[in-house]
Design a protein around this motif. Structure first.
Motif, short mmCIF file in Angstrom:
data_model
loop_
_atom_site.label_atom_id
_atom_site.label_comp_id
_atom_site.label_asym_id
_atom_site.label_seq_id
_atom_site.Cartn_x
_atom_site.Cartn_y
_atom_site.Cartn_z
N LEU A 46 0.84 -1.19 0.00
CA LEU A 46 0.00 0.00 0.00
C LEU A 46 0.88 1.24 0.00
O LEU A 46 1.74 1.40 0.85
N PRO A 47 0.67 2.14 -0.95
CA PRO A 47 1.49 3.35 -1.01
C PRO A 47 1.12 4.33 0.10
O PRO A 47 -0.04 4.46 0.46
N ALA A 48 2.12 4.99 0.65
CA ALA A 48 1.87 6.03 1.64
C ALA A 48 1.65 7.35 0.92
O ALA A 48 2.14 7.54 -0.19
N LYS A 49 0.91 8.25 1.54
CA LYS A 49 0.69 9.56 0.96
C LYS A 49 0.89 10.60 2.05
O LYS A 49 0.27 10.52 3.11
N SER A 50 1.75 11.54 1.79
CA SER A 50 1.98 12.62 2.74
C SER A 50 0.69 13.44 2.88
O SER A 50 0.03 13.74 1.89
N HIS A 51 0.36 13.78 4.10
CA HIS A 51 -0.86 14.52 4.37
C HIS A 51 -0.68 15.30 5.68
O HIS A 51 0.26 15.07 6.43
N SER A 52 -1.59 16.20 5.93
CA SER A 52 -1.59 16.94 7.19
C SER A 52 -3.03 17.12 7.65
O SER A 52 -3.97 17.00 6.86
N HIS A 53 -3.17 17.40 8.91
CA HIS A 53 -4.48 17.61 9.53
C HIS A 53 -4.23 18.24 10.88
O HIS A 53 -3.13 18.73 11.15
N GLY A 54 -5.20 18.18 11.77
CA GLY A 54 -5.03 18.73 13.11
C GLY A 54 -4.02 17.92 13.92
O GLY A 54 -3.42 16.96 13.44
N GLU A 55 -3.85 18.32 15.17
CA GLU A 55 -2.93 17.63 16.07
C GLU A 55 -3.35 16.18 16.26
O GLU A 55 -4.54 15.89 16.38
N GLU A 56 -2.37 15.27 16.26
CA GLU A 56 -2.66 13.84 16.32
C GLU A 56 -1.86 13.17 17.43
O GLU A 56 -0.68 13.43 17.59
N ALA A 57 -2.53 12.30 18.16
CA ALA A 57 -1.87 11.38 19.09
C ALA A 57 -2.07 9.99 18.52
O ALA A 57 -3.17 9.62 18.12
N LEU A 59 -1.08 5.74 19.00
CA LEU A 59 -0.61 4.67 19.87
C LEU A 59 -0.47 3.41 19.05
O LEU A 59 -1.44 2.94 18.45
N GLN A 60 0.74 2.85 18.98
CA GLN A 60 1.02 1.63 18.22
C GLN A 60 0.71 0.42 19.10
O GLN A 60 1.37 0.18 20.09
N PHE A 61 -0.32 -0.35 18.73
CA PHE A 61 -0.72 -1.53 19.50
C PHE A 61 0.08 -2.77 19.12
O PHE A 61 0.52 -3.52 19.97
N THR A 62 0.17 -3.02 17.82
CA THR A 62 0.76 -4.25 17.30
C THR A 62 1.71 -3.90 16.17
O THR A 62 1.43 -3.01 15.38
N GLY A 84 3.61 -0.50 21.47
CA GLY A 84 3.44 0.12 22.78
C GLY A 84 3.85 1.58 22.85
O GLY A 84 3.61 2.24 23.84
N ASP A 85 4.46 2.12 21.79
CA ASP A 85 4.86 3.52 21.77
C ASP A 85 3.69 4.42 21.39
O ASP A 85 2.78 4.01 20.66
N ALA A 86 3.76 5.66 21.85
CA ALA A 86 2.80 6.70 21.48
C ALA A 86 3.58 7.87 20.88
O ALA A 86 4.75 8.07 21.20
N LEU A 87 2.93 8.61 20.01
CA LEU A 87 3.56 9.71 19.29
C LEU A 87 2.58 10.86 19.19
O LEU A 87 1.39 10.64 18.96
N LEU A 88 3.07 12.08 19.35
CA LEU A 88 2.27 13.28 19.09
C LEU A 88 2.78 13.93 17.81
O LEU A 88 3.99 14.15 17.66
N ILE A 89 1.87 14.21 16.90
CA ILE A 89 2.21 14.87 15.64
C ILE A 89 1.57 16.26 15.68
O ILE A 89 0.36 16.38 15.86
N PRO A 90 2.38 17.32 15.54
CA PRO A 90 1.83 18.67 15.59
C PRO A 90 0.83 18.93 14.46
O PRO A 90 0.92 18.34 13.38
N LEU A 110 -3.95 3.20 17.01
CA LEU A 110 -5.10 4.05 17.31
C LEU A 110 -4.65 5.48 17.11
O LEU A 110 -3.63 5.91 17.66
N ASN A 111 -5.39 6.24 16.29
CA ASN A 111 -5.08 7.64 16.03
C ASN A 111 -6.21 8.52 16.56
O ASN A 111 -7.38 8.27 16.26
N VAL A 112 -5.84 9.53 17.31
CA VAL A 112 -6.79 10.50 17.85
C VAL A 112 -6.39 11.86 17.31
O VAL A 112 -5.23 12.28 17.47
N VAL A 113 -7.32 12.55 16.62
CA VAL A 113 -7.00 13.80 15.95
C VAL A 113 -8.01 14.88 16.35
O VAL A 113 -9.21 14.62 16.44
#
Length: 138
Positions: A46-57, A59-62, A84-90, A110-113
């Motif tokens: 699956l190709p990735a596509k660069s994108h932007s949106h609001g602030e995102e948290a 969490l990588q489960f698996t 198990g890591d979490a990341l905040l994207i501005p 899981l992505n929360v935006v």
């Protein structure tokens, strides 16, 4: 009066790409929650596509993934997320990702935006996902 709603993680996902990507999403008033489950069978292509949106948290489960800052050019900054890591994207940061699959052949997070990513479409439908070979929704 608003009510709390339960959001199960790996149940009721919608097929976006057969054997490759499954998702579901839910909206609050100012926030969206989405599960993205990539399956190694077809998910590696699956190709990735660069994108932007609001602030995102996120969490990588698996499995694991790399999040790249930029437009898809050589040298884009890479942040590695292990299980198990979490990341905040501005907010408004152009980014895209690449998955690494766990022993079960899955990379799921899981992505929360905020604000909510309304481009996913209505709840309980197959979510729009910004794959490179798709035309942007306006």
């Amino acid at each position: 009066m608003p009510k709390c709603r339960v959001f199960s993680i790996d149940h009721g996902l919608k097929e976006v790409v057969a054997d490759g990507l499954y998702m579901k999403h839910m909206f609050g008033e100012t926030i969206s929650v989405a599960v993205v489950k990539f399956v190694e069978t077809a998910g590696t292509d699956l190709p990735a596509k660069s994108h932007s949106h609001g602030e995102e948290a996120s969490l990588q489960f698996t499995g694991a993934c790399s999040v790249f800052e930029g437009a898809g050019e050589a040298g884009d900054h890479e942040t590695i997320m292990e299980e198990g890591d979490a990341l905040l994207i501005p907010a408004d940061l152009m980014h895209y990702g690449s998955n690494r699959f766990g022993p079960a052949g899955v990379s799921m997070r899981l992505n929360v935006v905020t604000p909510a990513r309304r481009e996913y479409g209505a709840e309980d439908t197959v979510p729009y996902y910004p794959l490179a070979d798709r035309v942007e929704k306006s």
